[in-house]
Structure formats: C-alpha cells, structure tokens
Motif scaffolding. Sequence first.
Motif, short mmCIF file in Angstrom:
data_model
loop_
_atom_site.label_atom_id
_atom_site.label_comp_id
_atom_site.label_asym_id
_atom_site.label_seq_id
_atom_site.Cartn_x
_atom_site.Cartn_y
_atom_site.Cartn_z
N PRO A 13 -20.71 -33.40 2.90
CA PRO A 13 -19.47 -33.86 3.57
C PRO A 13 -18.34 -34.03 2.56
O PRO A 13 -18.56 -34.52 1.46
CB PRO A 13 -19.90 -35.21 4.17
N GLY A 14 -17.16 -33.59 2.96
CA GLY A 14 -16.02 -33.63 2.07
C GLY A 14 -15.85 -32.38 1.23
O GLY A 14 -14.81 -32.21 0.57
N GLY A 15 -16.84 -31.52 1.26
CA GLY A 15 -16.79 -30.30 0.47
C GLY A 15 -16.00 -29.19 1.15
O GLY A 15 -15.43 -29.37 2.22
N SER A 16 -15.99 -28.03 0.50
CA SER A 16 -15.23 -26.88 0.99
C SER A 16 -16.08 -25.63 1.00
O SER A 16 -17.02 -25.49 0.20
CB SER A 16 -14.01 -26.64 0.09
N LEU A 17 -15.74 -24.76 1.91
CA LEU A 17 -16.32 -23.41 1.97
C LEU A 17 -15.23 -22.46 2.40
O LEU A 17 -14.29 -22.85 3.11
CB LEU A 17 -17.46 -23.32 2.96
N ARG A 18 -15.37 -21.22 1.98
CA ARG A 18 -14.46 -20.17 2.43
C ARG A 18 -15.27 -19.07 3.07
O ARG A 18 -16.10 -18.42 2.42
CB ARG A 18 -13.65 -19.61 1.27
N LEU A 19 -15.05 -18.85 4.35
CA LEU A 19 -15.71 -17.77 5.08
C LEU A 19 -14.83 -16.53 5.05
O LEU A 19 -13.60 -16.63 5.11
CB LEU A 19 -15.95 -18.18 6.53
N SER A 20 -15.48 -15.40 5.00
CA SER A 20 -14.76 -14.13 5.05
C SER A 20 -15.39 -13.23 6.10
O SER A 20 -16.59 -13.34 6.37
CB SER A 20 -14.80 -13.42 3.70
N CYS A 21 -14.59 -12.37 6.67
CA CYS A 21 -15.06 -11.41 7.65
C CYS A 21 -14.46 -10.06 7.30
O CYS A 21 -13.23 -9.92 7.27
CB CYS A 21 -14.65 -11.84 9.05
N ALA A 22 -15.32 -9.11 7.01
CA ALA A 22 -14.87 -7.77 6.67
C ALA A 22 -14.99 -6.87 7.89
O ALA A 22 -16.06 -6.79 8.51
CB ALA A 22 -15.71 -7.21 5.53
N ALA A 23 -13.90 -6.21 8.23
CA ALA A 23 -13.84 -5.39 9.44
C ALA A 23 -13.80 -3.92 9.08
O ALA A 23 -13.19 -3.52 8.07
CB ALA A 23 -12.62 -5.76 10.25
N SER A 24 -14.42 -3.12 9.92
CA SER A 24 -14.35 -1.68 9.74
C SER A 24 -14.58 -0.99 11.07
O SER A 24 -15.17 -1.56 11.99
CB SER A 24 -15.42 -1.21 8.72
#
Length: 115
Positions: A13-24
């Motif tokens: 809790p309180g942390g961070s994440l970065r999600l990515s989505c690659a499209a093709s």
Amino acid sequence: VQLVESGGGLVQPGGSLRLSCAASGFTFSSYLMIWYRQAPGKEREWVARISSSGSTTNYQDSVKGRFTISRDNVKNTVSLQMNNLKLEDTAVYYCNARNWMYEYWGQGTQVTVSS
C-alpha cells in the motif's frame, strides 16, 4: 490484432506501478483506449480512458489524483501510472481499444496490493 499488457505485480500500500499495453494489428491512433479492472467477485469496471489523440482523459472517482493514463501513438502503447496504491486497487487490469465499429481486449495483468 493484439493488446499485450505488462507491468503488473505485487506492491505494498502506498506504492506505485506502471502498466503498459502494446497494441498491434490495427490503427492504434484511431482508437479510444481504456483501462479496465476486475477484482475478485466483482464486475469489470473502467478505470481510465484516453481519446485517440490523447487530448482528453477521464478517470473513475476512485482513482482520480492517483492514476494517470497516457498514450504514445508512435510506439502504439498506452500506459497507466498508478501511484499511492490501495488495497482496493487489487484486480486484474485489462487494456481495451474501441472505435465506432470494433472493440479489442488484452489478456489482463494482475495487480496485487498487499502488506
């Protein structure tokens, strides 16, 4: 057509994440992009969305001020920066692309917020 999410994981809790989505496989720059999530036992809900040009973004109230959606129409990617994560953010996060005719989904990436 492919939407491939990445970046999920376990965070405190309180942390961070970065999600990515690659499209093709489709004209990415012509599609509205949306991040959804589905927590165990709950319905899938949209979290954040961004217009095809990237000029307009919208967020669910529960994530406003903590999550930021962005896109790169050159790299064909959409990202979700998630800060100050809470236990209730635990879910599978899905990338969605849609226009007036078509809709595509990714396979999802698990985000678990736990101490």
